[in-house]
Design an enzyme around this catalytic site. Structure first.
Site, PDB file in Angstrom:
ATOM      1  CB  THR A 104     -14.205  -1.728  -4.779  1.00  0.00           C
ATOM      2  OG1 THR A 104     -12.986  -1.710  -5.613  1.00  0.00           O
ATOM      3  CG2 THR A 104     -14.118  -1.831  -3.565  1.00  0.00           C
TER       4      THR A 104
ATOM      5  CE  LYS B 150      -4.384   0.927   0.261  1.00  0.00           C
ATOM      6  NZ  LYS B 150      -5.298   0.076  -0.519  1.00  0.00           N
TER       7      LYS B 150
ATOM      8  CB  SER C  31      -6.235  -4.367  -9.408  1.00  0.00           C
ATOM      9  OG  SER C  31      -6.827  -3.091  -9.422  1.00  0.00           O
TER      10      SER C  31
ATOM     11  CG  ASP D 291      -7.327   3.640  -1.145  1.00  0.00           C
ATOM     12  OD1 ASP D 291      -7.634   4.500  -0.288  1.00  0.00           O
ATOM     13  OD2 ASP D 291      -7.534   2.541  -1.102  1.00  0.00           O
TER      14      ASP D 291
END
Length: 457
Positions: free
Chosen positions: A221, A137, A389, A177
């Site tokens: 998502t 991340k 992804s 994000d």
């Protein structure tokens, strides 16, 4: 035999506590990271008791330590000619299953603790997808709100000028994000390509369709969250049909969770942004939300200008006071605390699907479980984005593009498989129906086995 197993579980629980205490000592001020570690470790005693080789090989001690943490300054010049400096991060947490994979978050709240919690969760989320991707991340405390396109371009180019050193389509593949959408990904991809002198399409995901992006990535998502919740409901003889739904947030995850829930027959009555929330008892008009948030980049409060019967309320937390059958927290971490959970339960909520990363506190999760609320944990329900992804990476590697329908069908199957894996693991290790325990154990086992196979590295 039973006494031996009970003894092993006691020993495993004591081991877990020792590891957690060590993590606390090393990361005392990183509250979000400690919360994420505790939530996962607290559920692993059954599998550690069944597999003492994990304890002997120090799997927990290794899995809670990132393989690499990078922090760097990001200088850039605003439209007034002033030099600004932000802080950038990339945590490469675990590569046992494949290259590091995880999004970039641009938000003022970003810190080492936030990025580490997100990266730690990403290990298990990515494992659950069944795709060959490790956990990572990154992000920055840069706030894209109120910035011009030129300012965002200058910032992202500076950010990528440092970050590119650690990336590669077989090494580390970031995505978007909070605060990082197609615009930001495009600028970063352009800078990466400029520096490396090569069109490595697989180095970033969430790209535009015209230069290597995947159809259905934007929707993934939100769609995935609803697909998972639908599996959870169907297992109990329920469905989205005619249910009242609340969705926090109004970004990609929220918008497409609302869309899919509506397609499944639900009435979505509320959504939010960082300023406040709207309540439309007649059902949210999604076209208006998309126009405001995706096209014009306006605040959700403007919804009431087009639909005067709706009500806008300042502040976000009150959205959970609206009675609903299904709640989909899709905004940010810890948005549902113990009090909000109690209110949801009192108002008759039947199911929670976590579309955001760790949106419920540990206390809130306890409230849901003790009151029989169906609970879809983030690392499972939120996994659709990273799953697609990974499918984008596959398309880039093969130099081809699948149709929206092909990608959506693969996503639907992945989410179904995730649900079944969580359900099966929960049952196998003595916690039938607890999908949080199931998700943690199923995600952990795959990573632990890979780490065992690869030796002490």
């Amino acid at each position: 035999m039973e006494s031996t197993l009970a003894s092993r579980e006691i020993d495993a629980a004591e081991y877990v506590q020792r590891v957690y205490e060590s993590v606390v000592m090393k990361n005392q001020h990183e509250t979000e990271y400690l919360q994420a570690v505790k939530e996962i470790l607290d559920t692993l005693s059954p599998i550690l008791a069944a597999h003492p080789e994990y304890i002997e090989s120090g799997i927990l001690e290794r899995i809670v330590e990132p393989e690499r943490v990078v922090m760097f300054r990001v200088p850039w010049v605003d439209d007034a000619g002033r030099v600004q400096v932000n802080r950038g991060y990339r945590v490469q947490f675990n590569s046992a299953l494949g290259p590091y994979k995880g999004g970039l978050r641009f938000h003022p709240s970003v810190s080492a603790s936030i990025i580490k919690f997100l990266g730690f969760e990403q290990i298990f989320k990515n494992s659950l997808t069944g795709q060959p991707i490790g956990g990572g991340k990154g992000g920055s405390d840069f706030d894209p709100k109120g910035k011009s396109d030129q300012e965002i371009m200058r910032f992202t180019q500076s950010f990528m000028t440092e970050l590119y050193k650690y990336l590669g389509q077989d090494t580390d593949v970031p995505a978007g994000d909070i605060g990082v959408g197609a615009r930001e990904i495009g600028y970063m991809f352009g800078q990466y390509k400029r520096i490396r002198g090569a069109h490595e399409a697989g180095v970033l995901t969430g790209k535009g369709i015209g230069y290597g992006g995947s159809l259905a990535r934007k929707e993934a998502t939100g769609y995935g969250c609803v697909y998972f919740v639908n599996e959870m409901l169907q297992a109990k003889g329920l469905s989205f049909e005619d249910k009242t739904v609340i969705v926090s947030g109004s970004g990609n995850v929220s918008i497409y969770a609302m869309k899919k829930a509506q397609e499944f027959g639900a009435r979505v009555v509320a959504c939010s942004d960082s300023n406040g929330y709207i309540y439309d008892p007649e059902g949210i008009q999604l076209d208006t939300v998309i126009q405001l948030k995706e096209v014009e980049r306006r605040r959700i409060s403007d919804y009431v200008k087009f639909h005067p019967h709706a009500v806008y309320t300042e502040g976000c937390s009150g959205i959970w006071s609206i009675p609903c059958d299904i709640a989909l927290p899709c905004a940010t971490q810890n948005e549902i605390d113990e009090q909000a959970a109690k209110v949801l339960v009192q108002n008759g909520v039947k199911a929670i699907g976590e579309g955001a990363n760790m949106p419920s506190t540990l206390e809130a999760i306890h409230i849901f479980h003790t009151n029989g609320v169906l609970f879809g944990p983030a690392k499972a329900a939120n996994a659709g984005g990273v799953a697609v992804s990974s499918l984008e990476m596959s398309q880039n590697s093969m130099r081809l593009a699948w149709t929206f329908e092909e990608v959506d069908a693969k996503l639907h199957m992945i989410m179904k498989n995730i649900y079944e894996s969580c359900e099966a693991a929960a049952k196998e290790y003595g916690h039938e129906g607890n999908l949080l325990v199931g998700a943690n154990i199923a995600g952990f086992k795959k990573v632990a086995d890979a780490m065992m196979a690869q030796g002490i590295v």
